[in-house]
Design an enzyme around this catalytic site. Sequence first.
Site, PDB file in Angstrom:
ATOM      1  N   CYS A   1       0.802  -1.240   0.000  1.00  0.00           N
ATOM      2  CA  CYS A   1       0.000   0.000   0.000  1.00  0.00           C
ATOM      3  C   CYS A   1       0.831   1.285   0.000  1.00  0.00           C
ATOM      4  O   CYS A   1       0.756   2.057  -0.949  1.00  0.00           O
ATOM      5  CB  CYS A   1      -0.936  -0.007   1.194  1.00  0.00           C
ATOM      6  SG  CYS A   1      -1.980  -1.462   1.217  1.00  0.00           S
TER       7      CYS A   1
HETATM    8  C1  UGA Z   1      -1.319   0.807   5.326  1.00  0.00           C
HETATM    9  C2  UGA Z   1      -2.096   1.802   6.188  1.00  0.00           C
HETATM   10  O1  UGA Z   1      -1.492   1.864   7.488  1.00  0.00           O
HETATM   11  C3  UGA Z   1      -3.561   1.374   6.324  1.00  0.00           C
HETATM   12  O2  UGA Z   1      -4.282   2.360   7.054  1.00  0.00           O
HETATM   13  C4  UGA Z   1      -4.156   1.244   4.919  1.00  0.00           C
HETATM   14  O3  UGA Z   1      -5.504   0.817   4.972  1.00  0.00           O
HETATM   15  C5  UGA Z   1      -3.329   0.228   4.128  1.00  0.00           C
HETATM   16  O4  UGA Z   1      -1.964   0.666   4.057  1.00  0.00           O
HETATM   17  C6  UGA Z   1      -3.919   0.172   2.733  1.00  0.00           C
HETATM   18  O5  UGA Z   1      -3.887   1.183   2.043  1.00  0.00           O
HETATM   19  O6  UGA Z   1      -4.516  -0.855   2.376  1.00  0.00           O
HETATM   20  P1  UGA Z   1      -0.292  -1.656   5.782  1.00  0.00           P
HETATM   21  O7  UGA Z   1       0.321  -1.546   4.425  1.00  0.00           O
HETATM   22  O8  UGA Z   1      -1.020  -2.891   6.146  1.00  0.00           O
HETATM   23  O9  UGA Z   1      -1.329  -0.455   6.019  1.00  0.00           O
HETATM   24  O10 UGA Z   1       0.879  -1.493   6.851  1.00  0.00           O
HETATM   25  P2  UGA Z   1       1.424  -0.344   7.810  1.00  0.00           P
HETATM   26  O11 UGA Z   1       1.152  -0.714   9.199  1.00  0.00           O
HETATM   27  O12 UGA Z   1       0.977   0.990   7.357  1.00  0.00           O
HETATM   28  O13 UGA Z   1       3.002  -0.470   7.569  1.00  0.00           O
HETATM   29  C7  UGA Z   1       3.567  -0.159   6.298  1.00  0.00           C
HETATM   30  C8  UGA Z   1       5.065  -0.180   6.370  1.00  0.00           C
HETATM   31  O14 UGA Z   1       5.573   0.891   7.162  1.00  0.00           O
HETATM   32  C9  UGA Z   1       5.656  -1.448   6.992  1.00  0.00           C
HETATM   33  O15 UGA Z   1       6.777  -1.842   6.242  1.00  0.00           O
HETATM   34  C10 UGA Z   1       6.076  -1.014   8.386  1.00  0.00           C
HETATM   35  O16 UGA Z   1       7.112  -1.763   8.931  1.00  0.00           O
HETATM   36  C11 UGA Z   1       6.492   0.411   8.127  1.00  0.00           C
HETATM   37  N1  UGA Z   1       6.408   1.278   9.323  1.00  0.00           N
HETATM   38  C12 UGA Z   1       5.213   1.552   9.891  1.00  0.00           C
HETATM   39  C13 UGA Z   1       7.577   1.821   9.855  1.00  0.00           C
HETATM   40  O17 UGA Z   1       8.693   1.593   9.358  1.00  0.00           O
HETATM   41  N2  UGA Z   1       7.472   2.636  10.942  1.00  0.00           N
HETATM   42  C14 UGA Z   1       6.288   2.933  11.523  1.00  0.00           C
HETATM   43  O18 UGA Z   1       6.286   3.704  12.516  1.00  0.00           O
HETATM   44  C15 UGA Z   1       5.129   2.369  10.989  1.00  0.00           C
END
Ligand code: UGA
Length: 437
Positions: A269
């Site tokens: 995403c």
């Molecule tokens: C993301 C959004 O958070 C959701 O709200 C949205 O619905 C979804 O995309 C989508 O568009 O379908 P997701 O891809 O499941 O969700 O995962 P995230 O929790 O956002 O993490 C994304 C990436 O960012 C991961 O690689 C995670 O490790 C990284 N991340 C996240 C960080 O490096 N630091 C953080 O503080 C948070």
Amino acid sequence: MKIGIIGLGFVGLSFASVLSSKGFDIVGIDVDIKKLETIKSGKSPFYEPKIEETLQKGLEKKLMLSEKIEYAVNNCDLILVTVGTPMTSDGNIDLRIILNACKKIGEALLKTQNRPDIIIKSTVIPRTTINKIKRKLELKSLKKEGEGFTLITNPEFLREGRAIEDTKNPHLIIIGTSRKKSAEKLKNFYEKIYGKKIPIIITNNTTAEIIKYANNSFLATKISFINNIANLCQTLPGTNVDIVAKAIGIDPRIGQQFLNAGPGYGGSCLPKDVQAMMIFQKNLGEESVLLNAVHQTNILQIDKIINLIEKSVGNLKNKQITILGLSFKEESDDIRESTSIKLIEILLKKQAKISVHDPKAIENTKTIFGDKISYHSKIKNALNNSHCTVIMTAWKQYSNLKNSDFDVMLKKIIIDTRRILNLNDNNLTYVGLGMGS
Ligand code: UGA
């Protein structure tokens, strides 16, 4: 009220499972017959906490599964479209799957008296609903939107790894449509599920589409921002990005969440949506300097990790590097746009030998690297004879590792890109990303 859900990926299967387990009358549709068979047997085609137990409850109640879109179009009041909108190789959004689903919906609408509300939950670039999707449906059904069917943009915010929890407790519902009656109907439907405690914003289709991109772009911006600070801390002995993040997060205007520095954001995403938004804005003559920087910062983050490894290990040729964590985040087996996969590709080019562990994502990783790397179901075996271990995903089992678990390594060098370890062994070199030493 009967509800059709077209596309049983993370969003579709989570909704189908949660709603049917609550007693709603659900028809889940997918073109993939093998996937349907798996789901019918109560199994999820992907790993997601709590999904199988929820699905099994749904199957005992009112979840029916079919490959026939026309069944949903003939019988349902609401049709949720939850198919994937992946990224093309040049960073654009690939609308082929959703437009093909809409073609089939349109063809079925042509032959029915039913007038469903069609709810677009898939992420689509601004104006896609009122242009391409509406046009496709009207062309194939020979019916006008607002007469033979209505079209609502209803983006989804659930996260992988927490899909069931988020489907049960969303923080926000966006209803994008110019049809007041349909907006009210969908609002009532959501209030029936969640009560009146969740904020519902009713707006037009295009604003709803922008909200989704703005949301994901902002989250990506927060991550790239804190990674930028982490890289600064890395160069300043004694500093720690987590303390900076904690402190700035106390400011309510900033907030604590999404300030975990790491190897860069991955998944299906954030990388896709940031790039699609950049291209969309560029095509409008409104190039986004900010999103470009967010995206570039994210790409460059992997080089920072390579630098940390080379600084500690030296030349990587024939050195064994252990990667702990392959999925793009913990509690998921998804390796799409995973930074671990990118890291392994670079390390292989540098002729390192790679051994890996992940609690859930080994099988998916095998489809990419085959026998080029060695896979381990036990952490200890992955660490054996290693010159360096890199923690890439914040799985809980890694944060529980103790000093002695690393004794099997040839050289005890640990690079912790998520800073989840708590080790105090003088014979061990610990490098936390974003911790200046
Ligand atoms: C993301 C959004 O958070 C959701 O709200 C949205 O619905 C979804 O995309 C989508 O568009 O379908 P997701 O891809 O499941 O969700 O995962 P995230 O929790 O956002 O993490 C994304 C990436 O960012 C991961 O690689 C995670 O490790 C990284 N991340 C996240 C960080 O490096 N630091 C953080 O503080 C948070």
